[in-house]
Design a protein around this motif. Structure first.
Motif, PDB file in Angstrom:
ATOM      1  N   THR A 180       0.826  -1.214   0.000  1.00 53.96           N
ATOM      2  CA  THR A 180       0.000   0.000   0.000  1.00 53.96           C
ATOM      3  C   THR A 180       0.855   1.257   0.000  1.00 53.96           C
ATOM      4  O   THR A 180       2.013   1.256   0.429  1.00 53.96           O
ATOM      5  N   TYR A 181       0.265   2.326  -0.486  1.00 52.69           N
ATOM      6  CA  TYR A 181       0.836   3.675  -0.514  1.00 52.69           C
ATOM      7  C   TYR A 181      -0.260   4.545   0.093  1.00 52.69           C
ATOM      8  O   TYR A 181      -1.129   5.049  -0.612  1.00 52.69           O
ATOM      9  N   GLN A 182      -0.272   4.673   1.440  1.00 49.35           N
ATOM     10  CA  GLN A 182      -1.415   5.276   2.119  1.00 49.35           C
ATOM     11  C   GLN A 182      -1.179   6.738   2.478  1.00 49.35           C
ATOM     12  O   GLN A 182      -0.160   7.089   3.068  1.00 49.35           O
ATOM     13  N   SER A 183      -2.173   7.547   2.135  1.00 51.19           N
ATOM     14  CA  SER A 183      -2.076   8.982   2.385  1.00 51.19           C
ATOM     15  C   SER A 183      -2.226   9.263   3.878  1.00 51.19           C
ATOM     16  O   SER A 183      -2.768   8.458   4.636  1.00 51.19           O
ATOM     17  N   VAL A 184      -1.790  10.454   4.274  1.00 47.61           N
ATOM     18  CA  VAL A 184      -1.828  10.830   5.687  1.00 47.61           C
ATOM     19  C   VAL A 184      -3.249  11.029   6.211  1.00 47.61           C
ATOM     20  O   VAL A 184      -3.495  10.888   7.415  1.00 47.61           O
TER      21      VAL A 184
END
Lengths: 334, 334
Positions: free
Chosen positions: B153-157
């Motif tokens: 995953t590349y999860q936003s803040v």
């Protein structure tokens, strides 16, 4: 005594780092030359305390050197390197130009230095994403044989050079000021964004960056049966590439053995102590030589597979350092 | 006619988005209540053109509603929800509190709305990363049966709330000005960095965020044999989570069939035309309802596997929208 060494593409990010590392590692240099494209002719680059005047990259100029470290882009490498090699200069080329050429060794010194012995004056430096992945995986591969690699990359903008770093900084600043910014280096805004597209698209909708990871893995490990499944993504990080890797092996292993093997592996530094929040991060790998490995875990369902998180400075081990290490190996094993 | 609806955690990012979506989708509301923790009591939130006064979240207050959408955090959900449910209010809870409780349906309306029929007044909304992964994979699973999922995953803040958004913006601004900034929300600086650590660490060195993706997939798809291998990473993106997914199926398929299935799948929008640089990116999914799927490719070595890139607004489909869709389904199927 020493060697006449040329850095070709000396004004670029990788070229400057090559000069820095040649100096840091005390490579025996009798003469150092800096070459670049015509637009940088007459500018200066640093080598230790010296200022080196940049010359235009030509066959005649570069052929003065015993070794030439190229990082000037695929087109110029293709144009100049074959003739320079013919004249006796040994070229270590950082571009994609010759990597898959069967006459050209593709080398990570920690892994396959023996491939250097068959060189014909051109040696290729692998792609940054491939280098850090294989430095971390090869020690495990030697024990348990790699069967399959899934890899998702998180690649910093510096892989695309100085202009890309400027673009991320400028675009970010514009975003914060709510000003418009038109990307020039990247196809879309990179500030606070992710772009799942690095290099051009090839067949089957894989990018060339992704295919490099497949082909180079096969060539470096001398095993075209290893299944590599890559997805490459550009992230708003300045320097340092990161990779999520799931690797499946032919044989069984314990996690303890994996830690032992990686802790003793050349070029690898294990940073893995979750309860103390120890894991690699790109912000802290800048300027460092190692390939950092953390978040090492057994796959939950496949007893012969593991997950890990691999971070390294793409400009150093991913490019300049690996090239200088090749040079170092050749000098020490002459 | 309509329903008395409470939003609990109404001042948070997800709570405000719930109010917005309830209004946008014209849910039949006779009364709307906004609840939050004591510190927000007396402030106002918006519902269409109305300003709603925020009340302190209490069992008595919330029990006035027919339905209560909770997004106030695990602890308060655990404290308040069971008693409110006992009094007859139906709770749709966005926290992790009840997701794995066998008496609580865990529902993505596009996938398993039939699980709602056995509810005991508490329904759980899945984790954001799980929702977008399964909305994209379930249509394929129904045709060819999922065997294995590898996901990075590349999860936003924004998954960590408003303070996390402020922290990314402030930290980025400080970085550009070369000023010091001490992170408060994240364990390390998030500006121009990646943090491979979301939620706390569990056994086997997987994070709770990663284990949610495993356990929730099994519960939602009613199949604990699906192998899920997740690594979750926080990236310096404000809003929108992205995922690299490699999915292996039991049966064979063609890429053409995959495109057909996904193009007709509920809640999915295919953005996949590499030659025209069409692929999903988080910067452009902000405020949108769909789960965007692109970079769809056959695995190069496994004929029954594919790679894809999945992006969605984690505050909408990953949280508020999915909860409102559950409510909508229950109202329409009363």
């Amino acid at each position: 005594m020493g060697y006449k060494i040329a850095v070709v593409g000396a004004t670029g990010l990788v070229g400057q780092e090559m000069l820095k590392i040649l100096y840091e590692r005390k490579i025996p240099v009798s003469e150092i030359y800096a070459f670049a494209s015509a637009k940088s002719e007459g500018t200066y680059v640093e080598f230790g305390d010296e200022k080196i005047k940049v010359e235009k990259a030509t066959v005649d100029g570069i052929s003065k050197a015993d070794f030439a470290l190229f990082s000037i882009g695929e087109e110029i490498s293709l144009e100049l390197a074959p003739e320079i090699a013919k004249r006796g200069t040994i070229i270590i080329d950082n571009s994609n130009a010759f990597r898959m050429n069967p006459d050209v060794p593709l080398v990570i010194p920690e892994i396959n230095p023996e491939d250097l012995k068959n060189h014909k004056n051109i040696i290729a430096n692998p792609n940054c994403s491939t280098i850090q992945m294989l430095v971390a995986l090869n020690p495990l591969h030697k024990k348990w044989r790699l069967k399959k690699i899934f890899v998702a990359t998180y690649q910093s903008v510096s892989g695309k050079g100085k202009d890309a770093i400027d673009e991320l900084l400028t675009a970010t600043s514009s975003f914060l000021k709510k000003e418009d910014y038109s990307p020039k280096v990247f196809p879309y805004p990179i500030a606070f964004n992710l772009i799942p597209h690095i290099d051009s698209f090839e067949d089957e909708n894989y990018t060339r960056e992704e295919m490099k990871m497949v082909r180079e893995t096969h060539k470096i490990l001398h095993d075209p049966t290893i299944k590599v499944s890559p997805t490459c993504v550009r992230v708003p990080v300045l320097r340092g590439h990161s990779e999520v890797i799931n690797a499946e092996f032919e044989e069984e292993f314990t996690l303890k053995e994996v830690f032992e093997v990686l802790s003793n592996a050349p070029g690898v530094k294990v940073l893995d102590d979750p309860s103390n929040r120890v894991y690699p991060m790109p912000l802290f790998c800048d300027g460092k030589d190692e390939v950092f490995v953390g978040r090492i875990r057994k796959d939950l369902f496949e007893p012969k597979a593991l997950n890990m998180w691999v971070v390294s400075d793409n400009i150093r081990k991913g490019a300049a350092l690996n090239a200088v290490q090749i040079l170092e190996y050749m000098i020490n094993n002459k």
